[in-house]
Design a protein around this motif. Structure first.
Motif, PDB file in Angstrom:
ATOM      1  N   SER A  76     -20.761  40.279 -28.984  1.00 20.97           N
ATOM      2  CA  SER A  76     -21.394  41.469 -28.424  1.00 20.97           C
ATOM      3  C   SER A  76     -21.067  41.632 -26.946  1.00 20.97           C
ATOM      4  O   SER A  76     -20.806  42.745 -26.488  1.00 20.97           O
ATOM      5  N   GLU A  79     -17.429  42.791 -26.570  1.00 17.59           N
ATOM      6  CA  GLU A  79     -17.238  44.184 -26.987  1.00 17.59           C
ATOM      7  C   GLU A  79     -17.985  45.172 -26.094  1.00 17.59           C
ATOM      8  O   GLU A  79     -17.528  46.282 -25.898  1.00 17.59           O
ATOM      9  N   ASN A  80     -19.142  44.784 -25.564  1.00 24.83           N
ATOM     10  CA  ASN A  80     -19.908  45.700 -24.724  1.00 24.83           C
ATOM     11  C   ASN A  80     -19.384  45.760 -23.296  1.00 24.83           C
ATOM     12  O   ASN A  80     -19.520  46.794 -22.640  1.00 24.83           O
ATOM     13  N   TRP A  96     -22.419  43.700 -38.363  1.00 18.40           N
ATOM     14  CA  TRP A  96     -23.070  44.109 -37.124  1.00 18.40           C
ATOM     15  C   TRP A  96     -22.098  44.189 -35.945  1.00 18.40           C
ATOM     16  O   TRP A  96     -22.418  44.802 -34.934  1.00 18.40           O
ATOM     17  N   GLN A  97     -20.927  43.592 -36.075  1.00 16.47           N
ATOM     18  CA  GLN A  97     -19.998  43.553 -34.949  1.00 16.47           C
ATOM     19  C   GLN A  97     -19.542  44.960 -34.587  1.00 16.47           C
ATOM     20  O   GLN A  97     -19.150  45.745 -35.424  1.00 16.47           O
ATOM     21  N   VAL A 100     -23.718  46.380 -32.108  1.00 20.47           N
ATOM     22  CA  VAL A 100     -24.813  45.827 -31.327  1.00 20.47           C
ATOM     23  C   VAL A 100     -24.608  46.230 -29.870  1.00 20.47           C
ATOM     24  O   VAL A 100     -23.690  45.755 -29.212  1.00 20.47           O
ATOM     25  N   ASP A 101     -25.458  47.147 -29.398  1.00 16.70           N
ATOM     26  CA  ASP A 101     -25.376  47.544 -28.000  1.00 16.70           C
ATOM     27  C   ASP A 101     -26.157  46.552 -27.147  1.00 16.70           C
ATOM     28  O   ASP A 101     -26.694  45.566 -27.651  1.00 16.70           O
ATOM     29  N   LEU A 105     -28.515  43.561 -28.339  1.00 12.90           N
ATOM     30  CA  LEU A 105     -28.156  42.200 -27.959  1.00 12.90           C
ATOM     31  C   LEU A 105     -29.357  41.480 -27.358  1.00 12.90           C
ATOM     32  O   LEU A 105     -29.632  40.328 -27.704  1.00 12.90           O
TER      33      LEU A 105
END
Length: 174
Positions: A76, A79-80, A96-97, A100-101, A105
């Protein structure tokens, strides 16, 4: 000048990538400790009591939850804050990948911490004679702080999301 500054700041996100690689490598530490704990559990198998078995399994679950928590943070966070992982076609990609913002998270982190704390507290209760009443009291208080923090974070996210929904609904009515 402004464009150069903004591009430099945007590119600085890549300084987080080595941190996520370091976290991925720390999974090896958890794997090593898990293997040692499992080896210890197998070693006492002939003389194992029910309490030994439960405490040993709880220790393994505790390590598993910590490793899961680490993976959530790595995936997360990367990616975020760094870049999207181009793995949408991979058959083993977690559902979920990529979804999840930062808010999700935080909630997953707190939920994992509460679960880890709860398991640790259960291990203490299984062998309560090893701990002073004052230590147990502090462990329970700390666990309750984690639980209350999780509930408050979830409530704050719900309020924020509910406020956004109301604002969108009012804007669409106007």
């Amino acid at each position: 000048m402004e464009r150069l500054l903004e591009r430099s700041l945007f590119a600085s996100r890549w300084m987080m990538a080595p941190i996520y690689v370091g976290l991925a490598l720390s999974l090896l530490i958890l794997l090593w400790v898990f293997a040692l704990e499992l080896w210890h559990l197998v070693g006492i198998l002939p003389v194992m009591t029910v309490n030994d078995a439960v405490l040993g399994v709880l220790a393994l679950i505790d390590l598993s939850l910590a490793a899961n928590l680490l993976l959530i943070v790595i995936f997360s966070g990367y990616e975020n804050f760094v870049s999207r992982m181009d793995l949408s076609e991979h058959e083993d990609r977690p559902d979920w990948q990529g979804e999840v913002d930062f808010s999700g998270l935080k909630l997953k982190l707190v939920a994992s911490i509460v679960a880890i704390s709860g398991i640790h507290l259960l291990k203490v209760f299984m062998d309560v004679s090893k701990y002073a009443p004052d230590q147990i009291r502090w462990m329970v208080v700390i666990h309750l702080v984690f639980v209350i923090s999780g509930v408050l974070l979830a409530a704050m996210d719900w309020i924020a999301n509910h406020g956004k929904t109301l604002k969108k609904a009012k804007a669409s009515q106007a």
